[in-house]
Design a protein around this motif. Structure first.
Motif, PDB file in Angstrom:
ATOM      1  N   ARG A  59      41.047  34.116  42.161  1.00 52.81           N
ATOM      2  CA  ARG A  59      42.252  33.326  41.865  1.00 52.81           C
ATOM      3  C   ARG A  59      43.505  33.969  42.456  1.00 52.81           C
ATOM      4  NH1 ARG A  59      40.091  33.391  36.482  1.00 52.81           N
ATOM      5  NH2 ARG A  59      41.991  34.371  35.735  1.00 52.81           N
ATOM      6  N   GLY A  60      43.322  34.975  43.287  1.00 48.75           N
ATOM      7  CA  GLY A  60      44.453  35.674  43.885  1.00 48.75           C
ATOM      8  C   GLY A  60      45.153  34.851  44.949  1.00 48.75           C
ATOM      9  N   ILE A  61      46.293  35.353  45.365  1.00 54.71           N
ATOM     10  CA  ILE A  61      47.113  34.678  46.376  1.00 54.71           C
ATOM     11  C   ILE A  61      46.732  35.197  47.755  1.00 54.71           C
ATOM     12  CG2 ILE A  61      49.467  34.294  47.204  1.00 54.71           C
ATOM     13  CD1 ILE A  61      50.310  34.832  44.206  1.00 54.71           C
ATOM     14  N   PRO A  74      45.977  38.363  40.970  1.00 51.47           N
ATOM     15  CA  PRO A  74      46.871  37.522  40.170  1.00 51.47           C
ATOM     16  C   PRO A  74      47.444  38.268  38.954  1.00 51.47           C
ATOM     17  CG  PRO A  74      44.602  36.884  39.793  1.00 51.47           C
ATOM     18  CD  PRO A  74      44.591  37.905  40.902  1.00 51.47           C
ATOM     19  N   LYS A  77      49.264  42.138  41.086  1.00 52.65           N
ATOM     20  CA  LYS A  77      49.787  41.862  42.426  1.00 52.65           C
ATOM     21  C   LYS A  77      49.442  42.894  43.493  1.00 52.65           C
ATOM     22  CE  LYS A  77      51.787  38.264  40.629  1.00 52.65           C
ATOM     23  NZ  LYS A  77      50.788  37.475  39.941  1.00 52.65           N
TER      24      LYS A  77
END
Length: 115
Positions: A59-61, A74, A77
């Motif tokens: 689900r990370g960016i 997430p 960071k």
């Protein structure tokens, strides 16, 4: 003996189920893996964030840093290099990277086990 042992390729999902720059979690041989499709290709890393211990990296960016494809946890960071698994923010911290490929329209992952 090699540095790591590799297992068989496991089909995860059709390639069109992976949205660009979004991760998905998959269970491969009992291991939670985060799979990403970016402009740089397919990547697979452990889904477990080594800093928090939570299974959240899928689900990370997704992004890039100096041309390196990355994912940011997430939770805290920290940014990880999708190619190597190395944390770019904390020296000595890394997540296990696995092999990923697309074959006949299916995304496949092969676990890499250190040892």
């Amino acid at each position: 003996m090699s540095q790591h042992s590799t297992l068989d390729w496991t089909a995860v999902c059709p390639i069109d189920r992976l949205d660009p720059d979004r991760g998905v979690a998959a269970l491969v041989d009992g291991v939670q893996v985060a799979v990403f499709r970016t402009a740089d290709g397919l990547f697979a890393i452990d889904n477990r964030d080594p800093v928090s211990g939570a299974y959240v990296l899928s689900r990370g960016i997704v992004g890039s840093r100096a041309g390196v494809p990355t994912v940011a946890s997430p939770l805290h960071k920290q940014v990880y290099d999708l190619r190597s698994g190395a944390c770019l923010d904390l020296p000595g911290v890394a997540v296990t990277r696995h092999d990923a490929r697309c074959r006949d329209g299916l995304v496949e992952v092969r676990l890499r086990r250190e040892g």
